[in-house]
Design a protein around this motif. Structure first.
Motif, mmCIF file in Angstrom:
data_model
loop_
_atom_site.group_PDB
_atom_site.id
_atom_site.type_symbol
_atom_site.label_atom_id
_atom_site.label_comp_id
_atom_site.label_asym_id
_atom_site.label_seq_id
_atom_site.Cartn_x
_atom_site.Cartn_y
_atom_site.Cartn_z
ATOM 1 N N ILE A 143 45.424 36.061 32.001
ATOM 2 C CA ILE A 143 46.039 37.275 32.567
ATOM 3 C C ILE A 143 45.649 38.448 31.670
ATOM 4 O O ILE A 143 46.458 38.977 30.906
ATOM 5 C CB ILE A 143 47.571 37.131 32.713
ATOM 6 C CG1 ILE A 143 48.203 36.489 31.461
ATOM 7 C CG2 ILE A 143 47.901 36.317 33.952
ATOM 8 C CD1 ILE A 143 49.721 36.401 31.527
ATOM 9 N N ILE A 159 53.883 38.244 36.292
ATOM 10 C CA ILE A 159 53.337 37.462 37.405
ATOM 11 C C ILE A 159 53.967 37.887 38.729
ATOM 12 O O ILE A 159 53.287 38.051 39.746
ATOM 13 C CB ILE A 159 53.554 35.952 37.153
ATOM 14 C CG1 ILE A 159 52.711 35.486 35.970
ATOM 15 C CG2 ILE A 159 53.218 35.134 38.398
ATOM 16 C CD1 ILE A 159 53.083 34.109 35.469
ATOM 17 N N LEU A 172 44.298 36.962 37.837
ATOM 18 C CA LEU A 172 45.401 36.394 38.602
ATOM 19 C C LEU A 172 45.417 36.901 40.047
ATOM 20 O O LEU A 172 45.646 36.117 40.981
ATOM 21 C CB LEU A 172 46.731 36.704 37.911
ATOM 22 C CG LEU A 172 47.983 36.129 38.585
ATOM 23 C CD1 LEU A 172 47.884 34.616 38.722
ATOM 24 C CD2 LEU A 172 49.229 36.522 37.803
ATOM 25 N N VAL A 182 51.218 29.475 41.856
ATOM 26 C CA VAL A 182 51.607 29.377 40.450
ATOM 27 C C VAL A 182 52.446 28.138 40.224
ATOM 28 O O VAL A 182 53.429 27.885 40.931
ATOM 29 C CB VAL A 182 52.388 30.631 40.020
ATOM 30 C CG1 VAL A 182 52.906 30.477 38.584
ATOM 31 C CG2 VAL A 182 51.505 31.876 40.129
ATOM 32 N N VAL A 185 53.967 29.009 33.582
ATOM 33 C CA VAL A 185 53.327 29.808 32.539
ATOM 34 C C VAL A 185 53.033 28.898 31.351
ATOM 35 O O VAL A 185 53.846 28.062 30.957
ATOM 36 C CB VAL A 185 54.228 30.969 32.107
ATOM 37 C CG1 VAL A 185 53.602 31.725 30.940
ATOM 38 C CG2 VAL A 185 54.470 31.916 33.271
ATOM 39 N N VAL A 201 48.336 31.231 33.186
ATOM 40 C CA VAL A 201 49.124 30.824 34.343
ATOM 41 C C VAL A 201 48.483 29.575 34.942
ATOM 42 O O VAL A 201 47.320 29.601 35.343
ATOM 43 C CB VAL A 201 49.177 31.945 35.404
ATOM 44 C CG1 VAL A 201 50.036 31.510 36.581
ATOM 45 C CG2 VAL A 201 49.707 33.237 34.796
#
Length: 509
Positions: A143, A159, A172, A182, A185, A201
């Motif tokens: 990210i 996110i 992302l 997703v 994390v 992610v």
């Protein structure tokens, strides 16, 4: 402005590509000058998993790549970092017996970004996943824009904002647009990734065609052939005459390799002529005596003709209560009963029929199906509950006397196909019965309806018969198209429901 491009090629990586691969990687990751794959690493990848290594070339120059391993699912489920998932960069975690295609790198040099070359690499990865029958693609995405927001928000909030397009992240945002979701994390994933604050992610793309235990025989079919019978109401001398006519149609549709033979609602009504001297309520109770013999004969026919038979419906007396029921006679010799739940005012007034209490789906060698009788299809809650159980095909034996009644059945059936992302097959009776009270005229047009999306007919009608003419309708339906629709349709009706606002549930099992 980008230079003129003459040719774009996507293919598997070769060791001869290494020099260009190294240059393109250094150009793609300027902040990590020394962290490129060495030639020995690439040689090892090509030795253990050559089909998983991809490059994209512009005018014969490597400008991007996607590198992958196959790993066990339990390794992915564990908390891991980049070193652990790659076996400390030795690729010892790779195994042909794994379930997961794990992406260890993907990049396109900046000069050629914006041409959707990355999408081509991801689409090729998806093809590999499907062809190798792997469960999913998983990788930990950087990210790189998070460093700009880390002083304000945590990674979870970041996110969420990327998902809502309040923030753009070059990695992302791209992954989410390619149908990845997703998982969680990952902290301290890639040492030295300052732009991501060493967060990543974990993302996943599910292979909808994955088969957990492939078998050589008796695999579940994906293309199903339906044989629908538009039954002519005609005088019948006795039960044997009904069996003779029924077997003719079963023989006909099974001869074309059909997986199902479907009869209409109350198709046995001609046998009620012998009881026309009785009241309508008494006459239909006499007709109910045929339910058990019909069930037994249809079980035999299902075995003999190697076909699943949906027996339409017939009056069925159980413990003194009259139902409108039918039988799913499977070609393995077993059977199950289904019962009409919603009873029309006419059925209540003239015959005293009671509605059933069971909402269910049925497991067959062609997948999970639902069966509803006529009026039931006008109540959307029933089929929605069936869809939640995994129903792919909804069968609706029906009987309507007028075109008005047929219109209700037809349009409600079409709505059920769209809203539940399934096929709906309806089969009805035609013709006249002058010697049977309350069953004198019939109107029908048998049909198979589909969802409304690009893979299906634009009007949502796969096939239909000539109205009011005795005939069969033989139609193939492809269950894989439904899988594609669920995941990649123009709209995703089942997935987009607001379960935070409303739900439908059964009150009885």
């Amino acid at each position: 402005m980008q230079a003129e491009i003459n040719k774009v090629e996507l293919r598997n990586l070769k060791i001869q590509d290494y020099k260009e691969l190294k240059n393109s990687m250094i150009e793609s990751y300027p902040e990590m000058v020394d962290d490129y794959w060495r030639e020995a690493d690439i040689k090892k990848l090509l030795k253990i998993f050559p089909e998983g290594q991809l490059v994209i070339l512009v005018d014969d120059i490597v400008v991007g790549a996607a590198l992958s391993l196959i790993v066990h699912e339990d390794l992915v489920d564990q908390n891991h970092d980049y070193a652990k998932i790659t076996g400390n960069y030795t690729f010892s975690t790779h195994t042909a017996k794994g379930e997961i295609l794990y992406g260890i790198d993907v990049f396109v040099v900046p000069k050629y970004r914006g041409l959707r070359l990355g999408r081509r690499l991801y689409d090729a990865r998806k093809e590999i996943c499907e062809q190798l029958n792997l469960k999913s693609i998983v990788f930990a995405g950087r990210i790189p824009n998070y460093a700009n927001y880390a002083h304000e928000i945590n990674p979870k909030t970041y996110i969420d904002k990327v998902k809502r397009k309040e923030i753009h992240d070059p990695v992302l945002s791209f992954q989410l647009s390619n149908d990845f979701h997703v998982m969680r994390v990952m902290k301290n994933y890639l040492e030295g990734d300052r732009k991501s604050k060493e967060f990543a992610v974990l993302l996943e793309w599910n292979n909808i065609y994955y088969i957990e235990s492939p078998t050589i025989i008796n695999t579940e079919k994906t293309v199903i052939r339906l044989g629908l019978i538009q039954w002519q109401m005609r005088p019948l001398k006795n039960l044997e005459a009904l069996f003779e006519q029924s077997e003719f149609f079963i023989d006909a549709v099974s001869g074309y390799g059909s997986d199902f033979a479907v009869f209409p609602e109350l198709f046995i009504a001609p046998l009620m002529a012998d009881y026309n001297h009785l009241s309508e309520a008494d006459a239909i109770r006499e007709l109910a005596k045929y339910a058990e013999p019909i069930r037994k004969r249809f079980q035999e026919l299902a075995i003999s003709y190697n076909i699943n038979i949906i027996s339409g419906s017939m009056p069925n007396l159980v413990d003194g209560v009259l139902y409108n029921s039918g039988f799913l006679c499977k070609r393995d010799g077993t059977y199950e009963t289904y019962t009409k739940i919603h009873i029309t005012p006419n059925e209540v007034f003239h015959w005293g029929i009671t509605g059933g209490n069971t909402i269910q789906t049925f497991d067959t060698d062609c997948g999970k199906i639902g069966i509803m009788i006529c009026y039931d299809v006008e109540f959307p809650e029933l089929s929605r509950l069936m869809a939640d159980e995994g129903m792919n095909i909804l069968f609706v034996p029906f009987l309507t006397d007028t075109q008005n009644g047929y219109t209700r059945v037809k349009h409600c059936a079409q709505a059920r196909a769209i809203e539940n992302e399934c096929y709906v097959a309806i089969a009805g009776c035609v013709g006249n019965l002058p010697k049977v009270n309350n069953m004198d005229i019939q109107y029908a047009q048998t049909a198979v309806f589909t969802p409304a999306d690009f893979a299906f007919p634009s009007n949502g009608i796969k096939a239909e018969t000539t109205p009011n003419t005795e005939m069969t309708l033989i139609v193939d339906v492809d269950l894989d198209l439904l899988k594609e629709l669920h995941e990649h349709g123009s709209v995703k009706i089942l997935k987009d429901r607001r379960h935070d606002l409303y739900r439908i549930k059964k009150l009885k099992n």
